[in-house]
Design an enzyme around this catalytic site. Structure first.
Site, PDB file in Angstrom:
ATOM      1  N   CYS A 219       0.838  -1.201   0.000  1.00  0.00           N
ATOM      2  CA  CYS A 219       0.000   0.000   0.000  1.00  0.00           C
ATOM      3  C   CYS A 219       0.882   1.263   0.000  1.00  0.00           C
ATOM      4  O   CYS A 219       1.619   1.493  -0.945  1.00  0.00           O
ATOM      5  CB  CYS A 219      -0.989  -0.046   1.166  1.00  0.00           C
ATOM      6  SG  CYS A 219      -2.313   1.189   1.017  1.00  0.00           S
TER       7      CYS A 219
ATOM      8  N   HIS B  44      -3.735  -4.892  -0.213  1.00  0.00           N
ATOM      9  CA  HIS B  44      -3.298  -5.475   1.059  1.00  0.00           C
ATOM     10  C   HIS B  44      -3.380  -7.003   0.969  1.00  0.00           C
ATOM     11  O   HIS B  44      -4.455  -7.555   1.153  1.00  0.00           O
ATOM     12  CB  HIS B  44      -4.208  -4.992   2.199  1.00  0.00           C
ATOM     13  CG  HIS B  44      -3.985  -3.564   2.550  1.00  0.00           C
ATOM     14  ND1 HIS B  44      -3.030  -3.162   3.452  1.00  0.00           N
ATOM     15  CD2 HIS B  44      -4.586  -2.438   2.116  1.00  0.00           C
ATOM     16  CE1 HIS B  44      -3.052  -1.848   3.569  1.00  0.00           C
ATOM     17  NE2 HIS B  44      -3.981  -1.387   2.761  1.00  0.00           N
TER      18      HIS B  44
ATOM     19  N   GLU C 250      -2.454  -9.095   3.105  1.00  0.00           N
ATOM     20  CA  GLU C 250      -2.822  -9.618   4.431  1.00  0.00           C
ATOM     21  C   GLU C 250      -4.325  -9.521   4.694  1.00  0.00           C
ATOM     22  O   GLU C 250      -4.828 -10.109   5.647  1.00  0.00           O
ATOM     23  CB  GLU C 250      -2.012  -8.895   5.523  1.00  0.00           C
ATOM     24  CG  GLU C 250      -2.484  -7.514   5.914  1.00  0.00           C
ATOM     25  CD  GLU C 250      -2.115  -6.392   4.948  1.00  0.00           C
ATOM     26  OE1 GLU C 250      -2.414  -5.230   5.280  1.00  0.00           O
ATOM     27  OE2 GLU C 250      -1.556  -6.657   3.858  1.00  0.00           O
TER      28      GLU C 250
END
Length: 193
Positions: free
Chosen positions: A77, A175, A177
């Site tokens: 990001c 992202h 994650e």
């Protein structure tokens, strides 16, 4: 394998640490330059505003350390955006790893872009066994235009770089994650690089 998540006060670092843990590895949070230099893999996260995040990097000397790293580095990001030449956000000079300038989305679209979007035109080992048109999770108002270092694309008002890659450096605007199984597999691929 020693995995270091760069902790410079601008990140969603706990969610990345948990994602790495789910893959069976421990990650260390650190801003210690020698610890970062000795890592096998470095993750450079970022959430927030570009100019204040860059000031934190400069204050800690990490602006000199990160571009010199030789092991695989993954910017996420804002981390990816700071690896570019510059950002329109706060008129910020970046680390100059990726040869592209980060721009603000036009007034034609709602910013930030929040939510799920598709990735396409995948060109890197980062995307081994990832199909085009898979969905990834994004939250951003600024983007890196398509360039020679684009390794994945996404569309919001225009086609832009969903991921960048050059030598040992990788960056994802999304992202991983927070991108479910697809994101988990991308992180797994990064750890195998």
């Amino acid at each position: 394998m020693k995995i270091v998540i760069v902790n410079y006060g601008a990140g969603n670092i706990q969610s990345i640490k948990f994602a790495i843990k789910r893959l069976g590895h421990d990650a260390v949070l650190s801003h210690n330059t020698s610890e970062i230099q000795q890592a096998d893999k470095v993750i450079f996260p970022g959430v927030g505003e570009a100019s204040s995040a860059m000031k934190k990097l400069v204050a800690s000397g990490l602006d000199k350390v990160i571009p010199e790293l030789k092991q695989p580095v993954l910017g996420i990001c804002l981390g990816m955006q700071l690896m570019c030449n510059s950002s329109e956000e706060g008129d910020t000079k970046g680390l100059g790893i990726f040869d592209v300038d980060v721009l603000r989305f036009s007034e034609r679209v709602k910013v930030p872009q929040i939510g799920w979007n598709q990735i396409s035109n995948l060109k890197s080992d980062l995307f081994t066994n990832i199909a085009a048109k898979e969905h990834i999770y994004l939250v951003h108002s600024f983007y890196a235009p398509l360039c020679n270092e684009t390794i994945a694309e996404s569309e919001y008002d225009l086609m832009y770089s969903a991921a960048l890659g050059k030598d040992n450096f990788y960056g994802t605007q999304f992202h991983p994650e927070k991108s479910s199984v697809v994101g988990e597999n991308i992180l797994k691929n990064f750890l195998k690089l």
